[in-house]
Design a protein around this motif. Structure first.
Motif, mmCIF file in Angstrom:
data_model
loop_
_atom_site.group_PDB
_atom_site.id
_atom_site.type_symbol
_atom_site.label_atom_id
_atom_site.label_comp_id
_atom_site.label_asym_id
_atom_site.label_seq_id
_atom_site.Cartn_x
_atom_site.Cartn_y
_atom_site.Cartn_z
ATOM 1 N N ALA A 1 16.577 36.573 16.908
ATOM 2 C CA ALA A 1 16.458 35.133 17.134
ATOM 3 C C ALA A 1 15.422 34.545 16.183
ATOM 4 O O ALA A 1 14.546 35.258 15.687
ATOM 5 N N ASP A 2 15.511 33.250 15.975
ATOM 6 C CA ASP A 2 14.524 32.577 15.129
ATOM 7 C C ASP A 2 13.116 32.665 15.716
ATOM 8 O O ASP A 2 12.134 32.464 15.008
ATOM 9 N N THR A 3 13.008 33.024 16.988
ATOM 10 C CA THR A 3 11.696 33.233 17.620
ATOM 11 C C THR A 3 11.088 34.561 17.201
ATOM 12 O O THR A 3 9.925 34.831 17.495
ATOM 13 N N GLY A 4 11.883 35.433 16.548
ATOM 14 C CA GLY A 4 11.401 36.729 16.093
ATOM 15 C C GLY A 4 11.776 37.879 17.003
ATOM 16 O O GLY A 4 11.499 39.035 16.693
ATOM 17 N N GLU A 5 12.417 37.595 18.132
ATOM 18 C CA GLU A 5 12.809 38.652 19.066
ATOM 19 C C GLU A 5 14.094 39.326 18.590
ATOM 20 O O GLU A 5 15.077 38.664 18.258
ATOM 21 N N ALA A 6 14.065 40.655 18.553
ATOM 22 C CA ALA A 6 15.213 41.454 18.121
ATOM 23 C C ALA A 6 15.781 42.199 19.322
ATOM 24 O O ALA A 6 15.023 42.684 20.162
ATOM 25 N N ARG A 7 17.107 42.273 19.385
ATOM 26 C CA ARG A 7 17.749 42.951 20.508
ATOM 27 C C ARG A 7 19.108 43.509 20.125
ATOM 28 O O ARG A 7 19.850 42.893 19.382
ATOM 29 N N ARG A 8 19.398 44.681 20.631
ATOM 30 C CA ARG A 8 20.708 45.314 20.429
ATOM 31 C C ARG A 8 21.697 44.681 21.403
ATOM 32 O O ARG A 8 21.384 44.454 22.571
#
Length: 81
Positions: free
Chosen positions: A57-64
């Motif tokens: 996400a543009d917030t910097g959160e990464a998720r599979r």
């Protein structure tokens, strides 16, 4: 509203969570509204068993992603929409 993240920033976020999608030789990036989708690259050959796409996400959160999730829906949630 959060500023759009660059692909380089998104790959750095993936690297921080030790995601294999940080590797540009194996995962292609596609910009979506609210972030990035990283999926196995056809040029990398057959994907290993249990390979999944990742979002940042543009917030910097990464998720599979799970098998049933849509990247757009997950990005909306990660961005607080």
């Amino acid at each position: 509203m959060v500023n759009p993240m660059s692909e380089e920033g998104a790959r750095a976020a993936l690297s921080a969570v030790r995601s294999p999608a940080a590797d540009p030789s194996k995962y292609d990036a596609r910009r979506l509204e609210g972030g990035w989708l990283f999926g196995w690259s056809a040029s990398a050959g057959r994907p290993p068993m249990d390979t999944r796409s990742w979002v940042v996400a543009d917030t910097g959160e990464a998720r599979r992603l799970t098998l049933k999730e849509l990247a757009e829906d997950v990005l909306r949630g990660l961005n607080g929409a």
